[in-house]
Design an enzyme around this catalytic site. Structure first.
Site, PDB file in Angstrom:
ATOM      1  N   LYS A   1       0.828  -1.216   0.000  1.00 28.95           N
ATOM      2  CA  LYS A   1       0.000   0.000   0.000  1.00 28.95           C
ATOM      3  C   LYS A   1       0.858   1.262   0.000  1.00 28.95           C
ATOM      4  CE  LYS A   1      -4.423  -1.760   1.399  1.00 28.95           C
ATOM      5  NZ  LYS A   1      -5.631  -1.697   2.192  1.00 28.95           N
TER       6      LYS A   1
ATOM      7  N   LYS B   1      -6.288 -10.991  -6.116  1.00 28.94           N
ATOM      8  CA  LYS B   1      -7.388 -11.074  -5.158  1.00 28.94           C
ATOM      9  C   LYS B   1      -8.492 -10.070  -5.518  1.00 28.94           C
ATOM     10  CE  LYS B   1      -7.338  -8.521  -1.058  1.00 28.94           C
ATOM     11  NZ  LYS B   1      -8.537  -8.224  -0.310  1.00 28.94           N
TER      12      LYS B   1
ATOM     13  N   LYS C   1     -11.667  -4.425  -2.701  1.00 24.71           N
ATOM     14  CA  LYS C   1     -12.539  -3.245  -2.702  1.00 24.71           C
ATOM     15  C   LYS C   1     -11.863  -2.092  -3.421  1.00 24.71           C
ATOM     16  CE  LYS C   1     -14.895  -3.534   1.725  1.00 24.71           C
ATOM     17  NZ  LYS C   1     -13.931  -3.367   2.825  1.00 24.71           N
TER      18      LYS C   1
HETATM   19  P1  ATP Z   1      -8.940  -3.740   0.149  1.00 23.25           P
HETATM   20  O1  ATP Z   1      -8.696  -4.726  -0.940  1.00 23.25           O
HETATM   21  O2  ATP Z   1      -9.304  -2.398  -0.338  1.00 23.25           O
HETATM   22  O3  ATP Z   1      -7.885  -3.757   1.187  1.00 23.25           O
HETATM   23  P2  ATP Z   1     -10.773  -5.651   1.102  1.00 23.25           P
HETATM   24  O4  ATP Z   1     -11.630  -6.019  -0.047  1.00 23.25           O
HETATM   25  O5  ATP Z   1      -9.633  -6.554   1.481  1.00 23.25           O
HETATM   26  O6  ATP Z   1     -10.263  -4.200   0.891  1.00 23.25           O
HETATM   27  P3  ATP Z   1     -11.507  -5.438   3.914  1.00 23.25           P
HETATM   28  O7  ATP Z   1     -12.508  -4.597   4.579  1.00 23.25           O
HETATM   29  O8  ATP Z   1     -10.099  -5.050   4.101  1.00 23.25           O
HETATM   30  O9  ATP Z   1     -11.769  -5.501   2.359  1.00 23.25           O
HETATM   31  O10 ATP Z   1     -11.727  -6.954   4.336  1.00 23.25           O
HETATM   32  C1  ATP Z   1     -12.808  -7.477   5.060  1.00 23.25           C
HETATM   33  C2  ATP Z   1     -12.666  -8.973   5.166  1.00 23.25           C
HETATM   34  O11 ATP Z   1     -12.813  -9.569   3.868  1.00 23.25           O
HETATM   35  C3  ATP Z   1     -11.286  -9.444   5.663  1.00 23.25           C
HETATM   36  O12 ATP Z   1     -11.441 -10.533   6.538  1.00 23.25           O
HETATM   37  C4  ATP Z   1     -10.566  -9.874   4.405  1.00 23.25           C
HETATM   38  O13 ATP Z   1      -9.576 -10.841   4.661  1.00 23.25           O
HETATM   39  C5  ATP Z   1     -11.722 -10.445   3.603  1.00 23.25           C
HETATM   40  N1  ATP Z   1     -11.446 -10.427   2.164  1.00 23.25           N
HETATM   41  C6  ATP Z   1     -11.177  -9.335   1.430  1.00 23.25           C
HETATM   42  N2  ATP Z   1     -10.996  -9.669   0.130  1.00 23.25           N
HETATM   43  C7  ATP Z   1     -11.149 -11.017   0.061  1.00 23.25           C
HETATM   44  C8  ATP Z   1     -11.083 -11.970  -1.007  1.00 23.25           C
HETATM   45  N3  ATP Z   1     -10.830 -11.585  -2.250  1.00 23.25           N
HETATM   46  N4  ATP Z   1     -11.303 -13.268  -0.714  1.00 23.25           N
HETATM   47  C9  ATP Z   1     -11.575 -13.667   0.547  1.00 23.25           C
HETATM   48  N5  ATP Z   1     -11.644 -12.825   1.600  1.00 23.25           N
HETATM   49  C10 ATP Z   1     -11.440 -11.517   1.371  1.00 23.25           C
END
Ligand code: ATP
Ligand code: LTN
Length: 342
Positions: free
Chosen positions: A118, A199, A202
């Site tokens: 990041k 992955k 968001k």
């Molecule tokens: P960013 O990618 O912007 O960091 P994010 O999509 O990872 O955001 P978070 O709010 O950080 O979202 O994550 C919330 C939960 O969702 C966490 O437990 C994270 O591990 C899980 N998570 C996020 N993306 C995935 C994914 N692609 N597959 C499985 N679990 C996920």
């Protein structure tokens, strides 16, 4: 006869109110939270203090916090069974984070891969981005959580939380429970539809074809999955082979949404005439699972006063647990706690 009751295991997890919640968040994390609340004591937190480690538009952030809470309720978090709250509504999180920051060697934070990736894209990364995992440790340790259900990307942060707890216990005496990460075998890393080697996230969630958001309409979901990147073969198999990552991802999503085992999933596709059939079936499973979530979400967003009331109740219940713990933490390090703060 008196029954001896074993205390329920305590589960805590958090989600950032930044961006649109997607299928990866649901299958990697939130679906597990919903399941856990039946037998365990669940605490689920919208981590707004984590979100501001990067700039957020103030008005949008307020809306995103409500939207994220509404989506968690829509996914099945039951405010009667679990404690649903907003992180910044419980001051103890910030206080504990500071105290733990002072116990955490800088080198531990500089090693975090999420920080490295990041910060690498930013000219001026905030100090908050570096100490982000310490705030996360505070979220967990304040409640003596036994289990933390998360996606695979959080594994390193949870190891750090355990290290911080262990170090504190060693220096100041037994204070914290060492939390266990709960990471699923299937679904811990849902991949992007437009690039199955990355992955679903968001941060890139608004790119066309990247993710399915839990608020997407049926037609948009079908379009995203129809365009999902696969490979040039025809074999519909679960596989770790990077070549097959797209197909593996589609099968994993189907498996988790239908609740079928691997064998039953493959049987459903034994007659499939190619990836077109696979995508159609996955799209329908996703549409059917997301539709009720989206509809409940829209209803909940229509009543912001009720949402705020639920979050106020959640914050009260969280505070009742966090307040005695922060007093204990302060006392352990030798800070005096005046009567007014007790
Ligand atoms: P960013 O990618 O912007 O960091 P994010 O999509 O990872 O955001 P978070 O709010 O950080 O979202 O994550 C919330 C939960 O969702 C966490 O437990 C994270 O591990 C899980 N998570 C996020 N993306 C995935 C994914 N692609 N597959 C499985 N679990 C996920
Ligand atoms: N850092 C996590 C969100 C998060 C969290 C937590 C997860 C904040 N506090 C406590 C589990 C427990 C993320 O970005 N997914």
């Amino acid at each position: 006869m008196t029954e001896s009751k074993t205390p329920r295991r305590r589960v805590l997890s958090g989600i950032q109110p930044s961006g649109r919640m997607h299928l990866g968040n649901y299958l990697g994390a939130v679906q597990q939270w919903v399941q856990a609340q039946e037998e365990k004591e669940g605490l689920y937190c919208v981590v707004d203090l984590h979100a501001i480690t990067v700039y957020q538009d103030p008005e949008e952030l307020e809306e995103q916090v409500r939207g994220t809470a509404a989506l968690l309720l829509a996914c099945g978090i039951d405010p009667e069974k679990s404690v649903l709250f907003v992180q910044s509504h419980v001051r103890a999180h910030s206080e504990a984070a500071w105290i733990l920051n002072c116990q955490t060697p800088l080198g531990w934070l500089e090693r975090m891969t999420q920080f490295k990736s990041k910060a690498a894209n930013k000219e001026r990364a905030s100090a908050g981005l570096l100490t982000y995992p310490v705030l996360q440790a505070a979220d967990i340790l304040l409640y003596d959580a036994d289990e933390v259900p998360v996606g695979d990307d959080q594994r390193q942060h949870l190891e750090l939380a355990r290290d911080i707890a262990g170090r504190f216990n060693h220096l100041y005496g037994e204070t914290f429970v060492l939390p266990e990460p709960v990471i699923r075998k299937f679904g811990a890393r849902i991949m992007a539809f437009d690039n199955p080697t990355a992955k679903m996230s968001k941060s890139s969630g608004d790119a066309q074809g990247h993710a399915v958001a839990l608020t997407d309409e049926d037609a948009k979901i079908r379009k995203t999955i129809k365009r999902a990147v696969t490979d040039s073969g025809r074999e519909i198999v679960f596989s770790e082979d990077p070549e097959k990552a797209g197909v593996n991802n589609l099968l994993t999503i189907y498996k988790l949404l239908t609740g079928k085992d691997q064998e039953a999933v493959l049987k459903d596709f034994a007659e499939a005439r190619g990836y077109g059939d696979l995508k159609k079936a996955v799209a329908e499973a996703v549409v059917e699972s997301i539709r009720p979530i989206r509809e409940r979400y829209e209803r909940l967003m229509g009543d912001p006063a009720e949402l705020d009331r639920l979050l106020a109740v959640g914050a009260d219940r969280a505070r009742a647990l966090a307040e005695p713990k922060i007093i204990q933490i302060k006392e352990r390090v030798g800070l005096t706690v005046p009567a007014a703060l007790r």
